[in-house]
Design an enzyme around this catalytic site. Structure first.
Site, PDB file in Angstrom:
ATOM      1  N   ALA A  27       0.853  -1.198   0.000  1.00  0.00           N
ATOM      2  CA  ALA A  27       0.000   0.000   0.000  1.00  0.00           C
ATOM      3  C   ALA A  27       0.879   1.233   0.000  1.00  0.00           C
ATOM      4  O   ALA A  27       2.066   1.171   0.310  1.00  0.00           O
ATOM      5  CB  ALA A  27      -0.871   0.028   1.263  1.00  0.00           C
ATOM      6  N   TYR A  80      -5.321   8.858   2.874  1.00  0.00           N
ATOM      7  CA  TYR A  80      -4.720   7.586   3.295  1.00  0.00           C
ATOM      8  C   TYR A  80      -5.703   6.818   4.186  1.00  0.00           C
ATOM      9  O   TYR A  80      -6.021   5.651   3.932  1.00  0.00           O
ATOM     10  CB  TYR A  80      -3.402   7.858   4.028  1.00  0.00           C
ATOM     11  CG  TYR A  80      -2.856   6.657   4.751  1.00  0.00           C
ATOM     12  CD1 TYR A  80      -2.546   5.490   4.062  1.00  0.00           C
ATOM     13  CD2 TYR A  80      -2.676   6.678   6.137  1.00  0.00           C
ATOM     14  CE1 TYR A  80      -2.056   4.379   4.731  1.00  0.00           C
ATOM     15  CE2 TYR A  80      -2.184   5.573   6.808  1.00  0.00           C
ATOM     16  CZ  TYR A  80      -1.883   4.428   6.101  1.00  0.00           C
ATOM     17  OH  TYR A  80      -1.415   3.327   6.763  1.00  0.00           O
ATOM     18  N   ALA A 120       0.083  19.755   9.298  1.00  0.00           N
ATOM     19  CA  ALA A 120      -1.338  19.674   8.936  1.00  0.00           C
ATOM     20  C   ALA A 120      -1.842  18.244   9.092  1.00  0.00           C
ATOM     21  O   ALA A 120      -1.171  17.300   8.688  1.00  0.00           O
ATOM     22  CB  ALA A 120      -1.536  20.132   7.498  1.00  0.00           C
TER      23      ALA A 120
HETATM   24  N1  UFG Z   1       6.743  14.497  14.508  1.00  0.00           N
HETATM   25  C1  UFG Z   1       7.554  15.576  14.812  1.00  0.00           C
HETATM   26  N2  UFG Z   1       8.664  15.775  14.050  1.00  0.00           N
HETATM   27  C2  UFG Z   1       8.994  14.970  12.999  1.00  0.00           C
HETATM   28  C3  UFG Z   1       8.149  13.867  12.695  1.00  0.00           C
HETATM   29  C4  UFG Z   1       7.024  13.654  13.479  1.00  0.00           C
HETATM   30  O1  UFG Z   1       7.296  16.320  15.737  1.00  0.00           O
HETATM   31  O2  UFG Z   1       9.999  15.236  12.333  1.00  0.00           O
HETATM   32  C5  UFG Z   1       5.557  14.256  15.349  1.00  0.00           C
HETATM   33  C6  UFG Z   1       4.258  14.263  14.556  1.00  0.00           C
HETATM   34  O3  UFG Z   1       3.750  15.554  14.446  1.00  0.00           O
HETATM   35  C7  UFG Z   1       3.409  13.321  15.417  1.00  0.00           C
HETATM   36  C8  UFG Z   1       4.410  12.350  16.035  1.00  0.00           C
HETATM   37  O4  UFG Z   1       5.678  12.968  15.896  1.00  0.00           O
HETATM   38  O5  UFG Z   1       2.813  14.051  16.430  1.00  0.00           O
HETATM   39  C9  UFG Z   1       4.452  11.019  15.345  1.00  0.00           C
HETATM   40  O6  UFG Z   1       4.582  11.245  13.942  1.00  0.00           O
HETATM   41  P1  UFG Z   1       4.850  10.105  12.886  1.00  0.00           P
HETATM   42  O7  UFG Z   1       4.973  10.754  11.556  1.00  0.00           O
HETATM   43  O8  UFG Z   1       5.964   9.237  13.359  1.00  0.00           O
HETATM   44  O9  UFG Z   1       3.540   9.210  12.964  1.00  0.00           O
HETATM   45  P2  UFG Z   1       2.013   9.653  12.796  1.00  0.00           P
HETATM   46  O10 UFG Z   1       1.424   9.665  14.174  1.00  0.00           O
HETATM   47  O11 UFG Z   1       1.837  10.861  11.981  1.00  0.00           O
HETATM   48  O12 UFG Z   1       1.496   8.484  11.875  1.00  0.00           O
HETATM   49  C10 UFG Z   1       1.040   7.302  12.385  1.00  0.00           C
HETATM   50  C11 UFG Z   1       1.258   6.206  11.352  1.00  0.00           C
HETATM   51  C12 UFG Z   1       0.402   6.448  10.153  1.00  0.00           C
HETATM   52  C13 UFG Z   1      -1.012   6.648  10.569  1.00  0.00           C
HETATM   53  C14 UFG Z   1      -1.117   7.761  11.565  1.00  0.00           C
HETATM   54  C15 UFG Z   1      -2.508   7.962  12.073  1.00  0.00           C
HETATM   55  O13 UFG Z   1       2.612   6.160  10.985  1.00  0.00           O
HETATM   56  O14 UFG Z   1       0.472   5.347   9.293  1.00  0.00           O
HETATM   57  O15 UFG Z   1      -0.312   7.456  12.685  1.00  0.00           O
HETATM   58  O16 UFG Z   1      -2.716   9.290  12.401  1.00  0.00           O
HETATM   59  F1  UFG Z   1      -1.776   6.968   9.508  1.00  0.00           F
END
Ligand code: UFG
Length: 335
Positions: free
Chosen positions: A73, A139, A278
């Site tokens: 995916a 997604y 965002a």
């Molecule tokens: N973050 C930062 N700095 C960075 C990267 C991330 O502060 O450089 C923060 C993000 O804002 C978030 C947290 O770290 O608050 C975790 O971010 P990730 O990108 O590691 O993971 P996400 O929570 O965005 O994503 C996860 C899964 C996705 C799923 C999503 C659901 O990886 O597949 O949760 O919201 F879709």
């Protein structure tokens, strides 16, 4: 069981293929290597390079397959906002083709890689499976659409399926772990700072309604996650589609994760506050009670220190080798 693992060269798929092989299953990995790494595919697996659904259909036509674990995916939230059409094609259209191939070749056991992004911004935490699904990005919407399709196939065509809604997967299993060309996830990015491949980590917002103002997430070890797939395959029943959340039930803020990475790596890891990203929800924490009660899932690596320690062991051994390879790929002129 004889299993087809789509996307088995990716991070979660390759760890899962390894765990399934160790449990005694036979595994064929299908991956087009767009984002996956050939070297992550366990040596004991049969590897086929190709796309879902066409190549999946050819593989299943060979006969004898007992089940499919479907990871292949597109999975980047930000990218899905920019090119939603690719997410609808590669996630939804491809999976509909896979379901048809399973029906045609009478393979009825399916485990599907779903996501917490199907819930969107939750009204309360921890999130249980009966809470409203309001995805806030394409997604999550495509993964939710697939969940609906699977339910229909279970009811009408006797597929026995489980969708596993992952929260924040992290950690590594020995020589398999997170190693993407384009990295957006928090823990691998922080560890790249510790390795000296990045100057600092940006914290996306410190004005969230959370205890320290940074986003809170539920980190689950990839080995525990992989084990849940094994349990799901063993307990799927024709005509039934089950949906389970997979998390540790504990939330850690971005600052807490950075602090843990400092402790584990011994590196100061400079951090700088940046604007909010965002589409980020403030807090995501799973309730995984349902899968614990119904399938006896019993996660073994739930503390953040173990998760970061395993991720660091993987990232540091990969270290400069992967970094150089990535740079080399980046500068190769396209024809
Ligand atoms: N973050 C930062 N700095 C960075 C990267 C991330 O502060 O450089 C923060 C993000 O804002 C978030 C947290 O770290 O608050 C975790 O971010 P990730 O990108 O590691 O993971 P996400 O929570 O965005 O994503 C996860 C899964 C996705 C799923 C999503 C659901 O990886 O597949 O949760 O919201 F879709």
């Amino acid at each position: 069981m004889k299993l087809l693992v789509t996307g088995g060269a990716g991070y979660v798929g390759s760890v899962c293929a390894k765990v399934l092989l160790e449990a005694g299953h036979s595994v064929t990995v299908l991956d087009n290597l767009t984002t996956g790494n050939r070297e992550a595919v366990p040596a004991e697996a049969t590897f086929v390079q190709g796309d879902v659904p066409d190549m999946a259909s050819e593989i299943l036509a060979d006969g004898g397959y007992d089940g499919v674990v479907h990871f292949a995916a597109r999975s980047l939230v930000g990218e899905s906002m920019e090119v939603p059409e690719e997410y609808w094609r590669d996630n939804v259209v491809a999976t509909l083709g896979l379901l048809e191939a399973m029906r045609r070749h009478e393979v009825t056991n399916l485990v599907f890689s779903s996501t917490a992004a199907t819930y969107g911004e939750p009204e309360q935490v921890p999130i249980t499976e009966d809470m409203a699904t309001n995805p806030t990005n394409p997604y999550g919407a495509t993964k939710l659409a697939i969940d609906y399709a699977i339910t229909s196939y279970a009811q009408a065509h006797g597929i026995g399926a489980t969708s596993l809604r992952y929260f924040n997967v992290a950690g590594a299993y020995g020589e398999v772990g997170e190693n993407r060309d384009v990295e957006t996830h928090l823990i691998p990015l922080i560890l790249q700072v510790a390795l000296g491949h990045r100057d600092k980590i940006f914290i996306f917002g410190e004005d969230w309604p959370t205890p320290d103002g940074t986003c809170v997430r539920d980190y689950i070890h990839v080995r525990d996650l992989a084990h849940a797939h094994e349990l799901a395959l063993e307990t799927n029943r024709p005509g039934s589609h089950r949906i389970y959340n997979l998390g540790s039930g504990d939330g850690y803020s971005v600052r807490e994760v950075i602090d843990m990475c400092r402790t584990v790596t011994g590196h100061p890891i400079p951090a700088e506050v940046a604007p909010r990203r965002a589409g980020d929800p403030a807090t995501l924490i799973a309730s995984s009670r349902k899968i614990m009660e119904e399938l006896g899932w019993d996660p073994q690596y739930t503390d953040l220190e173990t998760i970061v320690t395993d991720a660091w062991a993987f990232t540091s051994q990969l270290g400069d080798r992967a970094h150089s390879a990535r740079r080399a790929r980046t500068v190769t002129p396209s024809r």
